[in-house]
Design a protein around this motif. Structure first.
Motif, PDB file in Angstrom:
ATOM      1  N   MET A  57       0.811  -1.217   0.000  1.00 13.61           N
ATOM      2  CA  MET A  57       0.000   0.000   0.000  1.00 13.61           C
ATOM      3  C   MET A  57       0.850   1.276   0.000  1.00 13.61           C
ATOM      4  N   ASP A  58       1.936   1.295   0.743  1.00 22.17           N
ATOM      5  CA  ASP A  58       2.778   2.492   0.810  1.00 22.17           C
ATOM      6  C   ASP A  58       3.517   2.767  -0.494  1.00 22.17           C
ATOM      7  N   GLU A  59       3.769   1.731  -1.296  1.00 20.11           N
ATOM      8  CA  GLU A  59       4.505   1.904  -2.550  1.00 20.11           C
ATOM      9  C   GLU A  59       3.727   2.736  -3.567  1.00 20.11           C
ATOM     10  N   ASN A  60       2.432   2.473  -3.647  1.00 21.39           N
ATOM     11  CA  ASN A  60       1.570   3.200  -4.576  1.00 21.39           C
ATOM     12  C   ASN A  60       0.164   3.197  -3.993  1.00 21.39           C
ATOM     13  N   PRO A  61      -0.107   4.138  -3.084  1.00 24.00           N
ATOM     14  CA  PRO A  61      -1.375   4.109  -2.353  1.00 24.00           C
ATOM     15  C   PRO A  61      -2.616   4.141  -3.242  1.00 24.00           C
ATOM     16  N   VAL A  62      -2.618   4.916  -4.284  1.00 25.51           N
ATOM     17  CA  VAL A  62      -3.806   5.029  -5.141  1.00 25.51           C
ATOM     18  C   VAL A  62      -4.075   3.705  -5.851  1.00 25.51           C
ATOM     19  N   PHE A  63      -3.055   3.136  -6.453  1.00 23.00           N
ATOM     20  CA  PHE A  63      -3.197   1.888  -7.204  1.00 23.00           C
ATOM     21  C   PHE A  63      -3.644   0.741  -6.305  1.00 23.00           C
ATOM     22  N   TYR A  64      -2.912   0.529  -5.200  1.00 25.42           N
ATOM     23  CA  TYR A  64      -3.210  -0.614  -4.349  1.00 25.42           C
ATOM     24  C   TYR A  64      -4.496  -0.417  -3.545  1.00 25.42           C
ATOM     25  N   GLU A  65      -4.843   0.798  -3.222  1.00 27.74           N
ATOM     26  CA  GLU A  65      -6.125   1.062  -2.547  1.00 27.74           C
ATOM     27  C   GLU A  65      -7.288   0.727  -3.485  1.00 27.74           C
ATOM     28  N   SER A  66      -7.161   1.067  -4.763  1.00 29.62           N
ATOM     29  CA  SER A  66      -8.235   0.745  -5.714  1.00 29.62           C
ATOM     30  C   SER A  66      -8.385  -0.774  -5.862  1.00 29.62           C
ATOM     31  N   LEU A  67      -7.269  -1.493  -5.854  1.00 28.12           N
ATOM     32  CA  LEU A  67      -7.346  -2.947  -5.926  1.00 28.12           C
ATOM     33  C   LEU A  67      -7.939  -3.542  -4.653  1.00 28.12           C
ATOM     34  N   MET A  68      -7.605  -2.956  -3.508  1.00 33.95           N
ATOM     35  CA  MET A  68      -8.172  -3.416  -2.232  1.00 33.95           C
ATOM     36  C   MET A  68      -9.688  -3.191  -2.227  1.00 33.95           C
ATOM     37  N   GLU A  69     -10.123  -2.065  -2.757  1.00 29.54           N
ATOM     38  CA  GLU A  69     -11.563  -1.786  -2.840  1.00 29.54           C
ATOM     39  C   GLU A  69     -12.260  -2.794  -3.751  1.00 29.54           C
ATOM     40  N   ARG A  70     -11.639  -3.119  -4.874  1.00 23.83           N
ATOM     41  CA  ARG A  70     -12.219  -4.132  -5.767  1.00 23.83           C
ATOM     42  C   ARG A  70     -12.331  -5.475  -5.063  1.00 23.83           C
ATOM     43  N   LEU A  71     -11.282  -5.846  -4.330  1.00 28.44           N
ATOM     44  CA  LEU A  71     -11.283  -7.112  -3.605  1.00 28.44           C
ATOM     45  C   LEU A  71     -12.392  -7.126  -2.556  1.00 28.44           C
ATOM     46  N   LYS A  72     -12.518  -6.047  -1.804  1.00 27.99           N
ATOM     47  CA  LYS A  72     -13.572  -5.961  -0.781  1.00 27.99           C
ATOM     48  C   LYS A  72     -14.962  -6.044  -1.422  1.00 27.99           C
ATOM     49  N   ARG A  73     -15.125  -5.409  -2.571  1.00 32.17           N
ATOM     50  CA  ARG A  73     -16.422  -5.430  -3.264  1.00 32.17           C
ATOM     51  C   ARG A  73     -16.754  -6.855  -3.724  1.00 32.17           C
ATOM     52  N   ILE A  74     -15.759  -7.587  -4.210  1.00 32.53           N
ATOM     53  CA  ILE A  74     -15.975  -8.974  -4.629  1.00 32.53           C
ATOM     54  C   ILE A  74     -16.412  -9.813  -3.434  1.00 32.53           C
ATOM     55  N   ILE A  75     -15.706  -9.643  -2.324  1.00 36.27           N
ATOM     56  CA  ILE A  75     -16.031 -10.405  -1.111  1.00 36.27           C
ATOM     57  C   ILE A  75     -17.446 -10.075  -0.645  1.00 36.27           C
ATOM     58  N   GLU A  76     -17.781  -8.801  -0.631  1.00 33.05           N
ATOM     59  CA  GLU A  76     -19.112  -8.376  -0.189  1.00 33.05           C
ATOM     60  C   GLU A  76     -20.193  -8.853  -1.158  1.00 33.05           C
ATOM     61  N   ASP A  77     -19.951  -8.733  -2.445  1.00 31.98           N
ATOM     62  CA  ASP A  77     -20.934  -9.196  -3.442  1.00 31.98           C
ATOM     63  C   ASP A  77     -21.191 -10.694  -3.294  1.00 31.98           C
ATOM     64  N   TYR A  78     -20.148 -11.450  -2.994  1.00 31.71           N
ATOM     65  CA  TYR A  78     -20.330 -12.887  -2.817  1.00 31.71           C
ATOM     66  C   TYR A  78     -21.124 -13.174  -1.546  1.00 31.71           C
ATOM     67  N   LYS A  79     -20.817 -12.457  -0.478  1.00 27.09           N
ATOM     68  CA  LYS A  79     -21.566 -12.644   0.772  1.00 27.09           C
ATOM     69  C   LYS A  79     -23.040 -12.307   0.591  1.00 27.09           C
ATOM     70  N   GLN A  80     -23.308 -11.289  -0.215  1.00 30.69           N
ATOM     71  CA  GLN A  80     -24.686 -10.864  -0.464  1.00 30.69           C
ATOM     72  C   GLN A  80     -25.360 -11.714  -1.547  1.00 30.69           C
ATOM     73  N   LYS A  81     -24.624 -12.698  -2.062  1.00 25.63           N
ATOM     74  CA  LYS A  81     -25.100 -13.601  -3.117  1.00 25.63           C
ATOM     75  C   LYS A  81     -25.462 -12.852  -4.406  1.00 25.63           C
ATOM     76  N   CYS A  82     -24.703 -11.796  -4.692  1.00 24.01           N
ATOM     77  CA  CYS A  82     -24.889 -11.044  -5.946  1.00 24.01           C
ATOM     78  C   CYS A  82     -24.099 -11.679  -7.091  1.00 24.01           C
ATOM     79  N   ILE A  83     -23.097 -12.480  -6.745  1.00 18.71           N
ATOM     80  CA  ILE A  83     -22.295 -13.163  -7.757  1.00 18.71           C
ATOM     81  C   ILE A  83     -22.178 -14.639  -7.389  1.00 18.71           C
ATOM     82  N   THR A  84     -21.954 -15.460  -8.388  1.00 17.00           N
ATOM     83  CA  THR A  84     -21.810 -16.902  -8.158  1.00 17.00           C
ATOM     84  C   THR A  84     -20.368 -17.226  -7.771  1.00 17.00           C
ATOM     85  N   GLU A  85     -20.160 -18.467  -7.404  1.00 21.19           N
ATOM     86  CA  GLU A  85     -18.811 -18.934  -7.056  1.00 21.19           C
ATOM     87  C   GLU A  85     -17.873 -18.798  -8.253  1.00 21.19           C
ATOM     88  N   ALA A  86     -18.355 -19.154  -9.423  1.00 19.72           N
ATOM     89  CA  ALA A  86     -17.531 -19.063 -10.638  1.00 19.72           C
ATOM     90  C   ALA A  86     -17.192 -17.611 -10.958  1.00 19.72           C
TER      91      ALA A  86
END
Length: 195
Positions: A57-86
């Protein structure tokens, strides 16, 4: 009781049974491929990516923060059953690929990999894309020029950095935006240019 424990229990060091594998290694893909359960596969990928993103995160905060947000969104979408396992696995693989290749994004923006974090930071305040890559390169060069031995402890070196950055950004920004971005750029330089 403590005497009994001390007499009969002995520890002779810690032995690591499983060597951690970096997501940048081809062995990581092999290890994930060996996992048969899609849930376990996704969990392994999520855990490894969270770790790398946190570390980087410290190396490139903007880039890695955006990827962390995408990862969190994937995890949340899966928990909410908005996306399938595949879909979850496919999206996780896309994030993993992006983590592994920041140079691809730098190339798309027309900057070198070393300049890319500075480019992205400037891009958070300046929306006009015209000339942004050359501006980021100039900022990078100005910061690098003043990054002498022990520069983080030398107030005059940091003052010169701030002055050069403000001179370069003054036509685009003013007031608090100029001050905030200047501070962020010097902070980023402190993490990227050890003195």
């Amino acid at each position: 009781m403590q005497k009994l424990i001390d007499e009969h229990i002995k520890v002779e060091g810690i032995e690591q049974l499983v060597e951690p594998t970096s997501i940048f290694s081809s062995k990581f893909d092999e290890e994930v491929a060996r996992i048969t359960s899609p849930e376990a596969k996704a969990s392994e990928m999520e855990h490894a990516m969270k770790h790398v993103l946190t570390v980087k995160m410290d190396e490139n905060p903007v880039f890695y923060e955006s990827l962390m947000e995408r990862l969190k969104r994937i995890i949340e979408d899966y928990k909410q059953k908005c996306i399938t396992e595949a879909e979850r696995l496919k999206l996780l693989q896309a994030v993993l690929d992006d983590i592994r290749s920041p140079e691809r994004f730098a190339l798309q923006q027309g900057v070198e990999l070393e300049v890319f974090p500075f480019y992205q930071l400037v891009q958070t305040k300046i929306s006009d894309e015209v000339g942004l890559s050359s501006l980021a390169q100039e900022i990078y060069s100005a910061l690098k020029k003043h990054a002498v031995v022990d520069w983080q402890q030398k107030e005059d070196a940091k003052r010169e950095m701030r002055r050069d950055i403000k001179r370069l950004l003054r036509s685009e920004l003013s007031g608090n935006d100029l001050q905030d971005l200047t501070t962020q750029l010097v902070d980023l330089a402190a993490r990227r240019f050890p003195g």
